[in-house]
Scaffold this motif. Structure first.
Motif, PDB file in Angstrom:
ATOM      1  N   ALA A 508      67.508 -62.259  53.036  1.00 44.04           N
ATOM      2  CA  ALA A 508      66.524 -61.315  52.516  1.00 44.04           C
ATOM      3  C   ALA A 508      66.688 -59.927  53.122  1.00 44.04           C
ATOM      4  CB  ALA A 508      65.120 -61.829  52.787  1.00 44.04           C
ATOM      5  N   THR A 509      67.228 -59.847  54.334  1.00 46.22           N
ATOM      6  CA  THR A 509      67.439 -58.551  54.977  1.00 46.22           C
ATOM      7  C   THR A 509      68.833 -57.991  54.712  1.00 46.22           C
ATOM      8  OG1 THR A 509      68.066 -59.666  57.039  1.00 46.22           O
ATOM      9  CG2 THR A 509      65.769 -59.010  56.804  1.00 46.22           C
ATOM     10  N   GLY A 510      69.563 -58.594  53.767  1.00 40.07           N
ATOM     11  CA  GLY A 510      70.858 -58.058  53.377  1.00 40.07           C
ATOM     12  C   GLY A 510      72.017 -58.488  54.240  1.00 40.07           C
ATOM     13  N   LYS A 511      71.778 -59.321  55.250  1.00 44.68           N
ATOM     14  CA  LYS A 511      72.873 -59.799  56.080  1.00 44.68           C
ATOM     15  C   LYS A 511      73.750 -60.768  55.294  1.00 44.68           C
ATOM     16  CE  LYS A 511      70.535 -59.560  60.585  1.00 44.68           C
ATOM     17  NZ  LYS A 511      70.160 -60.348  61.778  1.00 44.68           N
ATOM     18  N   VAL A 512      75.025 -60.757  55.601  1.00 47.48           N
ATOM     19  CA  VAL A 512      75.952 -61.674  54.941  1.00 47.48           C
ATOM     20  C   VAL A 512      75.732 -63.089  55.470  1.00 47.48           C
ATOM     21  CG1 VAL A 512      78.376 -62.259  54.581  1.00 47.48           C
ATOM     22  CG2 VAL A 512      77.653 -59.857  54.560  1.00 47.48           C
ATOM     23  N   ARG A 513      75.572 -64.033  54.560  1.00 51.83           N
ATOM     24  CA  ARG A 513      75.470 -65.448  54.946  1.00 51.83           C
ATOM     25  C   ARG A 513      76.889 -65.989  55.023  1.00 51.83           C
ATOM     26  NH1 ARG A 513      72.517 -68.297  50.687  1.00 51.83           N
ATOM     27  NH2 ARG A 513      72.348 -70.000  52.195  1.00 51.83           N
ATOM     28  N   ARG A 514      77.402 -66.019  56.222  1.00 55.14           N
ATOM     29  CA  ARG A 514      78.830 -66.280  56.396  1.00 55.14           C
ATOM     30  C   ARG A 514      79.217 -67.724  56.064  1.00 55.14           C
ATOM     31  NH1 ARG A 514      81.676 -62.224  59.614  1.00 55.14           N
ATOM     32  NH2 ARG A 514      80.294 -60.432  59.765  1.00 55.14           N
ATOM     33  N   ALA A 515      78.343 -68.672  56.357  1.00 53.93           N
ATOM     34  CA  ALA A 515      78.695 -70.067  56.063  1.00 53.93           C
ATOM     35  C   ALA A 515      78.862 -70.301  54.555  1.00 53.93           C
ATOM     36  CB  ALA A 515      77.656 -71.013  56.660  1.00 53.93           C
ATOM     37  N   PRO A 516      77.920 -69.890  53.707  1.00 54.94           N
ATOM     38  CA  PRO A 516      78.142 -70.041  52.264  1.00 54.94           C
ATOM     39  C   PRO A 516      79.340 -69.244  51.757  1.00 54.94           C
ATOM     40  CG  PRO A 516      75.818 -69.704  52.715  1.00 54.94           C
ATOM     41  CD  PRO A 516      76.550 -69.442  53.995  1.00 54.94           C
ATOM     42  N   LEU A 517      79.605 -68.079  52.360  1.00 53.47           N
ATOM     43  CA  LEU A 517      80.773 -67.299  51.938  1.00 53.47           C
ATOM     44  C   LEU A 517      82.055 -68.042  52.285  1.00 53.47           C
ATOM     45  CD1 LEU A 517      81.969 -64.733  50.737  1.00 53.47           C
ATOM     46  CD2 LEU A 517      81.757 -63.648  53.000  1.00 53.47           C
ATOM     47  N   ARG A 518      82.098 -68.638  53.465  1.00 51.94           N
ATOM     48  CA  ARG A 518      83.262 -69.427  53.855  1.00 51.94           C
ATOM     49  C   ARG A 518      83.469 -70.584  52.870  1.00 51.94           C
ATOM     50  NH1 ARG A 518      84.366 -68.279  59.425  1.00 51.94           N
ATOM     51  NH2 ARG A 518      85.741 -70.072  59.498  1.00 51.94           N
ATOM     52  N   GLU A 519      82.375 -71.246  52.538  1.00 47.00           N
ATOM     53  CA  GLU A 519      82.464 -72.378  51.615  1.00 47.00           C
ATOM     54  C   GLU A 519      82.963 -71.917  50.244  1.00 47.00           C
ATOM     55  OE1 GLU A 519      79.558 -75.885  49.766  1.00 47.00           O
ATOM     56  OE2 GLU A 519      78.778 -74.415  51.205  1.00 47.00           O
ATOM     57  N   HIS A 520      82.462 -70.777  49.778  1.00 47.70           N
ATOM     58  CA  HIS A 520      82.879 -70.245  48.480  1.00 47.70           C
ATOM     59  C   HIS A 520      84.372 -69.928  48.455  1.00 47.70           C
ATOM     60  CE1 HIS A 520      82.769 -67.943  44.761  1.00 47.70           C
ATOM     61  NE2 HIS A 520      83.314 -66.925  45.403  1.00 47.70           N
ATOM     62  N   LEU A 521      84.880 -69.475  49.595  1.00 47.03           N
ATOM     63  CA  LEU A 521      86.300 -69.113  49.675  1.00 47.03           C
ATOM     64  C   LEU A 521      87.198 -70.305  49.998  1.00 47.03           C
ATOM     65  CD1 LEU A 521      86.001 -65.754  51.656  1.00 47.03           C
ATOM     66  CD2 LEU A 521      86.344 -66.043  49.199  1.00 47.03           C
ATOM     67  N   GLY A 522      86.607 -71.467  50.227  1.00 52.82           N
ATOM     68  CA  GLY A 522      87.397 -72.645  50.546  1.00 52.82           C
ATOM     69  C   GLY A 522      87.892 -72.680  51.972  1.00 52.82           C
ATOM     70  N   LEU A 523      87.223 -71.934  52.876  1.00 52.50           N
ATOM     71  CA  LEU A 523      87.624 -71.911  54.285  1.00 52.50           C
ATOM     72  C   LEU A 523      86.935 -73.042  55.038  1.00 52.50           C
ATOM     73  CD1 LEU A 523      87.304 -68.070  54.979  1.00 52.50           C
ATOM     74  CD2 LEU A 523      89.365 -69.346  54.364  1.00 52.50           C
ATOM     75  N   THR A 524      87.539 -73.448  56.116  1.00 56.37           N
ATOM     76  CA  THR A 524      86.939 -74.468  56.959  1.00 56.37           C
ATOM     77  C   THR A 524      85.617 -73.959  57.531  1.00 56.37           C
ATOM     78  OG1 THR A 524      87.202 -75.726  59.012  1.00 56.37           O
ATOM     79  CG2 THR A 524      88.311 -73.605  58.907  1.00 56.37           C
ATOM     80  N   PRO A 525      84.619 -74.830  57.691  1.00 58.67           N
ATOM     81  CA  PRO A 525      83.355 -74.380  58.296  1.00 58.67           C
ATOM     82  C   PRO A 525      83.478 -74.099  59.786  1.00 58.67           C
ATOM     83  CG  PRO A 525      83.287 -76.741  57.856  1.00 58.67           C
ATOM     84  CD  PRO A 525      84.545 -76.223  57.215  1.00 58.67           C
ATOM     85  N   GLU A 526      84.545 -74.625  60.432  1.00 61.35           N
ATOM     86  CA  GLU A 526      84.724 -74.392  61.860  1.00 61.35           C
ATOM     87  C   GLU A 526      85.077 -72.924  62.121  1.00 61.35           C
ATOM     88  OE1 GLU A 526      86.141 -77.081  60.358  1.00 61.35           O
ATOM     89  OE2 GLU A 526      84.627 -78.455  61.157  1.00 61.35           O
TER      90      GLU A 526
END
Length: 534
Positions: A508-526
Motif C-alpha cells: 500500500a505504501t508503494g514498496k516493491v513486494r520482492r517475494a511475489p516478484l521473484r515468484e513471477h520471474l521464476g526465481l528461487t525464493p531463497e
C-alpha cells in the motif's frame, strides 16, 4: 503536544484544534468516502463533527472501551477520522489497507479478533475472508446485509446515535494498532500507545523547529497511504501546528493529484518515494514551484528523483528531508539533501544511502554482527539495532517474534548498514534481501542515475548466480550498449528484465513486494539473507 496547554488526544484531536480557532482548512483531492456530500474543503469544526458522528455509529454497533475496531476501506484520509472516532470511545482502532490480499487480511483479522469490522461497499466484509467479526459495519449506501451477510450493519442502522463523552486512555495503554508494509510476507500488527505515538512521535514533530515545522502561511500536502501509522502522526502534528492549508491526496494518479496541487501549490510536500518516482515526469508542473521542503519516508528514494524535484521548485534553497525508521520505532535518523548534495562531483556518485545521524537526544544506533549479535567496529557492515523511547508495545498475537527482536533497550531493525567514524548511517539493504559483497539499493541508485529512461530499478539477490535487475521502462525499450556501459563497473548482474510500473507487485505504501516478484520471474525464493529479523 499541547494546544492552549492541553494535552492533545487522538479521540478529541479535531475538537481541540477547533477550540484553538486557527483558520486551517483541509482540501481533499476527492470527497471523503464517509461524507461525500460535504465536498472537498473542510475546517476543524466540521471534522470534529464527523468524528463525533462516527463515534456514535461505532457506539450504536456495540463498541465499548478497550475493544478493537478493524477498519478496512479504500485509501482515504477518512481512515484517520475513523481511527479518531474509535479512540474517542476508548476503543483501539486498527486501520488495514484495502490493498492487502484476502488471505493476508484473513490472517490479520484473526490475530486482531476485533469487536467491530468496518468496511466499505467496494469490498464488503473484506471479500468474505474466512474470518467473521462479532459485528460488521459496511459504509456506503444500501450496504447492510448484502453479499449474503444479513447480520452486517449499514450506516442507516447506526446513524443518529449520540456519541458518549470522550474517554482518554492511560498514556501507556494501547491507543492504535498499525501494520507494517509486508514486503517480505504477512505484515506485523504493531501496537502503539498515546505515549509512543503522540507524546514521542507527533509531539516531537509538532515543535516549531526551524525549517522543518510548518508555519501559519504554509500549504502542507500529503500523498501516502492513509492506512499507515504515519497518517496518524502526520495529522496530529500538522493540525497542531496550524498551517494555512492541509492538502490530502489519495492517489499517485496524476489526473487526481494535479488539480489540487496546481490550484493550491504546496510549500511543504510529503509523499511516499514511489509516488515521487511516478510524478517525476510531472515535476516541472507549477504544482511544485513553491515547495521549500520535500519529505520522504517509508522506503529508499533514489538520487534522480530527489534531484528532479529540488530542481523543479523556484525556491532559492529547497531542502529534501529524508527520514529512516520503521512502524515499530518512528523516525530514527534524518538527513537534509540539497541541490548541491545531489550533484555529481569529480566522478563521485551522489548517494541517498547516507541517512545522516540518529535524532539527537531521542534515538541511538548500533551495528552488530549478524551471527553473534555482538557490536562491530565503526565502518563495518552489520545488522542495525536501535534504542528509542518511541518503540511500540509489541506485535498482536506474535509476542515471541517481538521478544526475539528485543535485547534489553535495543531493538533489531532487520536492516543492514554501516555507522561511519563520525556516526553517520550508511544504509545498505534489508537483511532478507542483501547481496554478499554489495548493496542492492546502491546498485539501484547507480543504474537509475546512469539510465534516465529507467523509471525504477529493482535488484533481486539470487544465490549461486548474478543478481537479477528488473527495470521499469514504460516504452519497453533499452539500448543494449547503454546498459553495458552503465553496469560495466558494477557487480555481475543478469540480463535485465523490462517491465512497466503496473506490473510490479507493491504494498500500500508503494514498496516493491520482492517475494511475489521473484515468484513471477521464476526465481528461487531463497536469498542471501536469513529473513530471521523481518
Amino acid at each position: 503536544m499541547t494546544l492552549f496547554g492541553k494535552r492533545v488526544e487522538l479521540g478529541t484531536l479535531f475538537e481541540d484544534v477547533a477550540a484553538r480557532g486557527h483558520p486551517t482548512t483541509v482540501h481533499l483531492s476527492r470527497p471523503l468516502d464517509i461524507a461525500p456530500d460535504q465536498g472537498t474543503v473542510l475546517d476543524p469544526p466540521a471534522l470534529a463533527g464527523l468524528v463525533r458522528d462516527a463515534a456514535g455509529w461505532f457506539a450504536a454497533a456495540g463498541v465499548r472501551p478497550g475493544d478493537r475496531v478493524a477498519i478496512c476501506k479504500r485509501d482515504h484520509w477518512d481512515l484517520v477520522l475513523l481511527c479518531c472516532a474509535a479512540a474517542r470511545l476508548g476503543a483501539v482502532p486498527a486501520p488495514l489497507s484495502a490493498h492487502l490480499e484476502t488471505d493476508v487480511l484473513d490472517v490479520l483479522l484473526k490475530r486482531l479478533d476485533p469487536a467491530l469490522l468496518v468496511v466499505d461497499s467496494a469490498r464488503p466484509a473484506c471479500d468474505r475472508a474466512g474470518f467473521a467479526a462479532a459485528r460488521t459495519l459496511v459504509l456506503g449506501p444500501d450496504a447492510g446485509g448484502e453479499a449474503g451477510d444479513p447480520s452486517a450493519l449499514s450506516l442507516d442502522d447506526v446513524r443518529g446515535h449520540t456519541a458518549p463523552a470522550p474517554r482518554r486512555p492511560p498514556a501507556d495503554d494501547p491507543l492504535a494498532i498499525v501494520h507494517t508494509s509486508g514486503t517480505t510476507g504477512v505484515p506485523k500488527l504493531v501496537v502503539h500507545s498515546t505515549r509512543t505515538l503522540l507524546r514521542r512521535l507527533a509531539d516531537f514533530e509538532a515543535h516549531r523547529w526551524p525549517v522543518l515545522a510548518s508555519r501559519p502561511d504554509d500549504v502542507v500536502a500529503a500523498a501516502f497511504s492513509f492506512a499507515h501509522g504515519r497518517a496518524l502522526a502526520w495529522t496530529a502534528a500538522v493540525a497542531a501546528l496550524g498551517p494555512a492549508k492541509m492538502l490530502v491526496i489519495t492517489s499517485a494518479n496524476w489526473a487526481e493529484a494535479r488539480p489540487l496541487l496546481e490550484e493550491h501549490r504546496p510549500t511543504i510536500m510529503e509523499a511516499q518515494p514511489s509516488t515521487f518516482a511516478r510524478w517525476r515526469p510531472r515535476a516541472r508542473s507549477r504544482a511544485f514551484d513553491r515547495v521549500r521542503l520535500y519529505i520522504s519516508t517509508f522506503d529508499a528514494v533514489h538520487p534522480p528523483t530527489v534531484r528532479t524535484f529540488l530542481d523543479a521548485t523556484r525556491h532559492p534553497r529547497p531542502i529534501w528531508l529524508q527520514g529512516w525508521g520503521q512502524s515499530e520505532t518512528g523516525p530514527l535518523t534524518f538527513r537534509f539533501l540539497t541541490r548541491r548534495a545531489m550533484r555529481p562531483e569529480h566522478g563521485r556518485h551522489p548517494t541517498t544511502r547516507d541517512l545522516g545521524h540518529p535524532v539527537p537526544g531521542r534515538t541511538r544506533l548500533r551495528v552488530v554482527d549478524r551471527e553473534t549479535l555482538r557490536p562491530v567496529p565503526r565502518g563495518t557492515a552489520g545488522l542495525l539495532v536501535c534504542s528509542t523511547k518511541a518503540l511500540c508495545l509489541g506485535y498482536v498475537a506474535e509476542r515471541e517474534r517481538y521478544l526475539r527482536k528485543r535485547a534489553g533497550q535495543w531493538f533489531i531493525t532487520g536492516d543492514i548498514g554501516v555507522l561511519t567514524r563520525t556516526g553517520r548511517l550508511l544504509l545498505l539493504d534489508r537483511e532478507a534481501d542483501a547481496l554478499p559483497e554489495a548493496s542492492c539499493v546502491e546498485v539501484e541508485d547507480v543504474i537509475e542515475d546512469r539510465l534516465p529512461g529507467v523509471g525504477e530499478c529493482v535488484v533481486l539477490s539470487v544465490p549461486g548466480r548474478p543478481a537479477q535487475p528488473v527495470l521499469v521502462v514504460e516504452d519497453g525499450r533499452l539500448d543494449p550498449d547503454q546498459w553495458r556501459n552503465a553496469v560495466a563497473d558494477l557487480p555481475d548482474l543478469a540480463e535485465p528484465v523490462l517491465t512497466t510500473w503496473e506490473r510490479i507487485p507493491r504494498t500500500a505504501t508503494g514498496k516493491v513486494r520482492r517475494a511475489p516478484l521473484r515468484e513471477h520471474l521464476g526465481l528461487t525464493p531463497e536469498t542471501h539473507g536469513t529473513g530471521k529479523w523481518t
